[in-house]
Design a protein around this motif. Structure first.
Motif, PDB file in Angstrom:
ATOM      1  N   VAL A  10      46.037  43.724  42.073  1.00  0.00           N
ATOM      2  CA  VAL A  10      45.799  44.504  40.859  1.00  0.00           C
ATOM      3  C   VAL A  10      46.984  45.435  40.615  1.00  0.00           C
ATOM      4  O   VAL A  10      47.419  46.143  41.521  1.00  0.00           O
ATOM      5  CB  VAL A  10      44.489  45.318  40.958  1.00  0.00           C
ATOM      6  CG1 VAL A  10      44.317  46.219  39.736  1.00  0.00           C
ATOM      7  CG2 VAL A  10      43.295  44.395  41.112  1.00  0.00           C
ATOM      8  N   ALA A  11      47.481  45.416  39.391  1.00  0.00           N
ATOM      9  CA  ALA A  11      48.613  46.257  38.999  1.00  0.00           C
ATOM     10  C   ALA A  11      48.298  46.899  37.652  1.00  0.00           C
ATOM     11  O   ALA A  11      47.263  46.610  37.035  1.00  0.00           O
ATOM     12  CB  ALA A  11      49.886  45.419  38.913  1.00  0.00           C
ATOM     13  N   ALA A  12      49.204  47.744  37.189  1.00  0.00           N
ATOM     14  CA  ALA A  12      49.029  48.400  35.893  1.00  0.00           C
ATOM     15  C   ALA A  12      48.777  47.359  34.812  1.00  0.00           C
ATOM     16  O   ALA A  12      49.459  46.333  34.749  1.00  0.00           O
ATOM     17  CB  ALA A  12      50.259  49.234  35.561  1.00  0.00           C
ATOM     18  N   GLY A  13      47.785  47.611  33.991  1.00  0.00           N
ATOM     19  CA  GLY A  13      47.450  46.713  32.893  1.00  0.00           C
ATOM     20  C   GLY A  13      46.439  45.634  33.245  1.00  0.00           C
ATOM     21  O   GLY A  13      45.882  45.009  32.354  1.00  0.00           O
ATOM     22  N   ASP A  14      46.214  45.394  34.539  1.00  0.00           N
ATOM     23  CA  ASP A  14      45.209  44.406  34.948  1.00  0.00           C
ATOM     24  C   ASP A  14      43.817  44.986  34.744  1.00  0.00           C
ATOM     25  O   ASP A  14      43.639  46.202  34.684  1.00  0.00           O
ATOM     26  CB  ASP A  14      45.382  44.024  36.419  1.00  0.00           C
ATOM     27  CG  ASP A  14      46.636  43.209  36.668  1.00  0.00           C
ATOM     28  OD1 ASP A  14      47.198  42.645  35.705  1.00  0.00           O
ATOM     29  OD2 ASP A  14      47.065  43.148  37.840  1.00  0.00           O
ATOM     30  N   ARG A  15      42.833  44.094  34.663  1.00  0.00           N
ATOM     31  CA  ARG A  15      41.459  44.527  34.447  1.00  0.00           C
ATOM     32  C   ARG A  15      40.640  44.429  35.734  1.00  0.00           C
ATOM     33  O   ARG A  15      40.721  43.435  36.443  1.00  0.00           O
ATOM     34  CB  ARG A  15      40.782  43.681  33.376  1.00  0.00           C
ATOM     35  CG  ARG A  15      41.074  44.153  31.976  1.00  0.00           C
ATOM     36  CD  ARG A  15      42.082  43.255  31.325  1.00  0.00           C
ATOM     37  NE  ARG A  15      42.291  43.637  29.926  1.00  0.00           N
ATOM     38  CZ  ARG A  15      43.476  43.815  29.420  1.00  0.00           C
ATOM     39  NH1 ARG A  15      44.551  43.686  30.169  1.00  0.00           N
ATOM     40  NH2 ARG A  15      43.625  44.130  28.161  1.00  0.00           N
ATOM     41  N   VAL A  16      39.840  45.472  35.975  1.00  0.00           N
ATOM     42  CA  VAL A  16      38.929  45.511  37.110  1.00  0.00           C
ATOM     43  C   VAL A  16      37.527  45.723  36.552  1.00  0.00           C
ATOM     44  O   VAL A  16      37.260  46.756  35.928  1.00  0.00           O
ATOM     45  CB  VAL A  16      39.290  46.647  38.095  1.00  0.00           C
ATOM     46  CG1 VAL A  16      38.269  46.726  39.223  1.00  0.00           C
ATOM     47  CG2 VAL A  16      40.697  46.452  38.651  1.00  0.00           C
ATOM     48  N   ALA A  17      36.646  44.741  36.752  1.00  0.00           N
ATOM     49  CA  ALA A  17      35.275  44.839  36.241  1.00  0.00           C
ATOM     50  C   ALA A  17      34.380  45.524  37.267  1.00  0.00           C
ATOM     51  O   ALA A  17      34.611  45.425  38.476  1.00  0.00           O
ATOM     52  CB  ALA A  17      34.739  43.446  35.925  1.00  0.00           C
ATOM     53  N   TYR A  18      33.356  46.190  36.763  1.00  0.00           N
ATOM     54  CA  TYR A  18      32.344  46.807  37.619  1.00  0.00           C
ATOM     55  C   TYR A  18      30.980  46.406  37.087  1.00  0.00           C
ATOM     56  O   TYR A  18      30.676  46.612  35.914  1.00  0.00           O
ATOM     57  CB  TYR A  18      32.454  48.330  37.631  1.00  0.00           C
ATOM     58  CG  TYR A  18      31.492  48.956  38.619  1.00  0.00           C
ATOM     59  CD1 TYR A  18      31.875  49.175  39.929  1.00  0.00           C
ATOM     60  CD2 TYR A  18      30.181  49.269  38.257  1.00  0.00           C
ATOM     61  CE1 TYR A  18      30.990  49.714  40.859  1.00  0.00           C
ATOM     62  CE2 TYR A  18      29.294  49.807  39.173  1.00  0.00           C
ATOM     63  CZ  TYR A  18      29.700  50.021  40.468  1.00  0.00           C
ATOM     64  OH  TYR A  18      28.825  50.538  41.387  1.00  0.00           O
ATOM     65  N   LEU A  19      30.158  45.841  37.973  1.00  0.00           N
ATOM     66  CA  LEU A  19      28.805  45.434  37.595  1.00  0.00           C
ATOM     67  C   LEU A  19      27.824  46.123  38.527  1.00  0.00           C
ATOM     68  O   LEU A  19      27.768  45.817  39.723  1.00  0.00           O
ATOM     69  CB  LEU A  19      28.670  43.912  37.686  1.00  0.00           C
ATOM     70  CG  LEU A  19      27.328  43.303  37.285  1.00  0.00           C
ATOM     71  CD1 LEU A  19      26.940  43.683  35.857  1.00  0.00           C
ATOM     72  CD2 LEU A  19      27.381  41.784  37.435  1.00  0.00           C
ATOM     73  N   GLY A  20      27.107  47.087  38.002  1.00  0.00           N
ATOM     74  CA  GLY A  20      26.151  47.843  38.805  1.00  0.00           C
ATOM     75  C   GLY A  20      25.569  48.972  37.995  1.00  0.00           C
ATOM     76  O   GLY A  20      25.822  49.094  36.794  1.00  0.00           O
ATOM     77  N   LEU A  21      24.779  49.781  38.661  1.00  0.00           N
ATOM     78  CA  LEU A  21      24.139  50.922  38.025  1.00  0.00           C
ATOM     79  C   LEU A  21      25.063  52.138  38.053  1.00  0.00           C
ATOM     80  O   LEU A  21      26.149  52.088  38.634  1.00  0.00           O
ATOM     81  CB  LEU A  21      22.833  51.235  38.753  1.00  0.00           C
ATOM     82  CG  LEU A  21      21.823  50.094  38.818  1.00  0.00           C
ATOM     83  CD1 LEU A  21      20.632  50.483  39.669  1.00  0.00           C
ATOM     84  CD2 LEU A  21      21.379  49.680  37.428  1.00  0.00           C
TER      85      LEU A  21
END
Length: 182
Positions: A62-73
């Protein structure tokens, strides 16, 4: 004589929330910033955990501009993942946990996320749509007593061991915003 308001001074201001947390960790490290049934966090603990997760994410590509998804409460883990992403200059993609599988697949596909951080209660849904997305790395929140993780989760990396073993990442990527007088 009136003094100009600092926000109208024309200076560059770092608006990265991870920078604000790091600054508060330096000045108010022992102050509680998150109260959560799964465990409260001080500014120092939040900054340290986010910095270590940023290293984990960076080592995973993961670097600048990449997307990191989060799935949770809504949880402390959500905030940690968000700040870790911001620390790298990555784009944090919070995903609605109420989505049906076709909607989940579409959101993850269109977001372009290559990494997902997920809580146990939503792992099965992410597993069902993983082949329809660009996701390459799957991190499982396994240190939240409010949402305990399963013993074995094939294809998922439990994040607690990775975070504990990682050194803190360098300070957050500055997100400058120039505020000009009108």
């Amino acid at each position: 004589m009136p003094h100009p308001h600092p926000t109208n001074s024309g200076v560059n201001v770092d608006v990265n929330p991870a920078s604000a947390v790091a600054r508060n960790a330096r000045h108010h490290g022992g102050a509680t910033v998150i109260r959560y049934e799964g465990g409260d966090l001080t500014y120092a603990q939040l900054d340290d955990k986010a910095a270590r997760l940023a290293t984990v994410l960076s080592r995973g590509g993961v670097a600048a501009g990449d997307r990191v998804a989060y799935l949770g409460l809504n949880s402390a883990s959500f905030v940690v993942a968000m700040l870790a992403s911001f620390r790298l200059g990555a784009i944090f993609v919070p995903v609605n946990f109420r989505l049906a599988e076709p909607e989940l697949a579409q959101v993850l596909r269109k977001s372009g996320a290559g990494t997902i951080v997920c809580e146990e209660g939503h792992r099965a849904g992410a597993d069902k749509v993983r082949g329809e997305t660009a996701l390459r790395r799957f991190l499982l929140v396994d240190d939240d007593p409010q949402v305990p993780a399963a013993e074995a989760a094939a294809g998922w990396e439990p994040w607690s061991g990775l975070i504990a073993a990682a050194p803190p990442a360098p300070p957050a990527a500055a997100r400058a915003s120039t505020i000009r007088r009108s």
